[in-house]
Design an enzyme around this catalytic site. Structure first.
Site, mmCIF file in Angstrom:
data_model
loop_
_atom_site.group_PDB
_atom_site.id
_atom_site.type_symbol
_atom_site.label_atom_id
_atom_site.label_comp_id
_atom_site.label_asym_id
_atom_site.label_seq_id
_atom_site.Cartn_x
_atom_site.Cartn_y
_atom_site.Cartn_z
ATOM 1 N N GLY A 299 8.586 -15.883 40.426
ATOM 2 C CA GLY A 299 8.370 -16.211 41.838
ATOM 3 C C GLY A 299 7.216 -17.176 42.076
ATOM 4 O O GLY A 299 7.124 -18.232 41.453
ATOM 5 N N ASP B 152 10.339 -3.726 48.456
ATOM 6 C CA ASP B 152 10.531 -5.045 49.038
ATOM 7 C C ASP B 152 9.149 -5.685 49.077
ATOM 8 O O ASP B 152 8.156 -5.040 49.387
ATOM 9 C CB ASP B 152 11.133 -4.972 50.438
ATOM 10 C CG ASP B 152 11.717 -6.323 50.828
ATOM 11 O OD1 ASP B 152 12.577 -6.833 50.088
ATOM 12 O OD2 ASP B 152 11.307 -6.893 51.859
ATOM 13 N N SER B 153 9.117 -6.950 48.689
ATOM 14 C CA SER B 153 7.816 -7.573 48.521
ATOM 15 C C SER B 153 7.896 -9.032 48.916
ATOM 16 O O SER B 153 8.983 -9.583 49.078
ATOM 17 C CB SER B 153 7.373 -7.442 47.065
ATOM 18 O OG SER B 153 8.430 -7.785 46.200
HETATM 19 P P1 ITT Z 1 15.465 -7.266 44.423
HETATM 20 O O1 ITT Z 1 15.693 -7.198 45.914
HETATM 21 O O2 ITT Z 1 16.751 -7.173 43.630
HETATM 22 O O3 ITT Z 1 14.427 -6.297 43.959
HETATM 23 P P2 ITT Z 1 14.285 -9.840 45.042
HETATM 24 O O4 ITT Z 1 13.688 -10.921 44.209
HETATM 25 O O5 ITT Z 1 15.333 -10.251 46.038
HETATM 26 O O6 ITT Z 1 14.869 -8.727 44.053
HETATM 27 P P3 ITT Z 1 12.589 -9.103 47.216
HETATM 28 O O7 ITT Z 1 13.707 -9.096 48.186
HETATM 29 O O8 ITT Z 1 11.568 -8.007 47.301
HETATM 30 O O9 ITT Z 1 13.148 -9.042 45.733
HETATM 31 O O10 ITT Z 1 11.880 -10.526 47.305
HETATM 32 C C1 ITT Z 1 10.677 -10.684 46.718
HETATM 33 C C2 ITT Z 1 10.389 -12.152 46.534
HETATM 34 O O11 ITT Z 1 8.998 -12.358 46.832
HETATM 35 C C3 ITT Z 1 10.599 -12.556 45.097
HETATM 36 O O12 ITT Z 1 11.895 -13.063 44.853
HETATM 37 C C4 ITT Z 1 9.497 -13.587 44.898
HETATM 38 O O13 ITT Z 1 9.932 -14.828 45.379
HETATM 39 C C5 ITT Z 1 8.371 -13.069 45.815
HETATM 40 N N1 ITT Z 1 7.498 -12.140 45.063
HETATM 41 C C6 ITT Z 1 7.388 -10.789 45.233
HETATM 42 N N2 ITT Z 1 6.530 -10.261 44.344
HETATM 43 C C7 ITT Z 1 6.104 -11.286 43.597
HETATM 44 C C8 ITT Z 1 5.225 -11.383 42.507
HETATM 45 O O14 ITT Z 1 4.660 -10.306 41.951
HETATM 46 N N3 ITT Z 1 4.984 -12.582 42.004
HETATM 47 C C9 ITT Z 1 5.563 -13.688 42.509
HETATM 48 N N4 ITT Z 1 6.435 -13.690 43.515
HETATM 49 C C10 ITT Z 1 6.708 -12.491 44.063
#
Ligand code: ITT
Length: 199
Positions: free
Chosen positions: A155, A73-74
């Site tokens: 993102g 989660d990021s």
């Molecule tokens: P999964 O849960 O299916 O892995 P997700 O996109 O929903 O996909 P997260 O819940 O971890 O993943 O949300 C992370 C969001 O944070 C992601 O959609 C981006 O908007 C932002 N993000 C995370 N890492 C990033 C990166 O390396 N570069 C740009 N934006 C990032």
């Protein structure tokens, strides 16, 4: 570890999947993601921290496949707006919003503050296999700029400049981003711990 070991990456995000698959290229782990399977129910990420959400994804996907899972989660934390969007990074502008919508919302919120807009990306990564859990974390510090630059990545990459760089993350190649990113730091640490643990 000489045999190939299949690992499911509990993600449907094609940008993340590209990065993580590349990071595991030099191992015997074969990375499959949720994008490789049909009929996977949506995971509700209602944790309050990156750690809680990463564990939630890892456990739900483990229950489904009963084989080792990695999850992350990021998100982005921007200092001037109390570390928002944080765990809400994926849906900052609303439920089914696009990356562009999220970026526009962030720049709208930041128009009331002077530059530089200091920020950091955070990635919390977990390996989970029912009996074993391994954690790792990575951060990338930088700043948000008021324009979109570059077509790579995903993102918030087009509006984020890493500290010490003149280019946004979206102007770097996948390989260059994977040398410095929060996700690369977290998954490289996780990978080393996995190689030590899984013999
Ligand atoms: P999964 O849960 O299916 O892995 P997700 O996109 O929903 O996909 P997260 O819940 O971890 O993943 O949300 C992370 C969001 O944070 C992601 O959609 C981006 O908007 C932002 N993000 C995370 N890492 C990033 C990166 O390396 N570069 C740009 N934006 C990032």
């Amino acid at each position: 570890m000489s045999e190939k070991v299949k690992i499911i990456f509990a993600s449907r995000n094609p940008g993340k999947v590209r990065e993580v698959t590349a990071l595991f290229k030099d191992t015997n782990f074969i990375i499959k993601s949720l994008l490789d399977f049909n009929n996977i129910p949506e995971i509700i990420e209602d944790g309050k921290t990156f750690e809680e959400n990463a564990l939630l994804k890892a456990k739900i996907v483990f229950e489904q496949f009963r084989c080792p899972v990695i999850a992350d989660d990021s998100g982005l934390e921007v200092e001037q707006i109390k570390n928002e969007p944080g765990v809400y990074s994926a849906r900052y502008a609303g439920g089914k919003c696009s990356y562009y919508d999220n970026n526009v919302k962030l720049l709208y919120e930041l128009q009331f503050y002077d530059e530089p807009h200091f920020a950091k990306f955070v990635c919390y990564a977990i390996y989970y296999s029912g009996d074993k859990r391994i954690d790792a974390k990575g951060e990338l510090i930088g700043r948000i700029i008021n324009e979109f630059r570059g077509d790579n990545g995903f993102g918030y990459d087009p509006i984020f400049i890493p500290e010490g760089y003149g280019l946004t993350l979206a102007e770097l190649t996948l390989l260059e981003k994977n040398k410095i990113s929060h996700r690369a730091k977290a998954f490289n640490e996780l990978k080393l711990k996995m190689l030590e643990t899984i013999k």
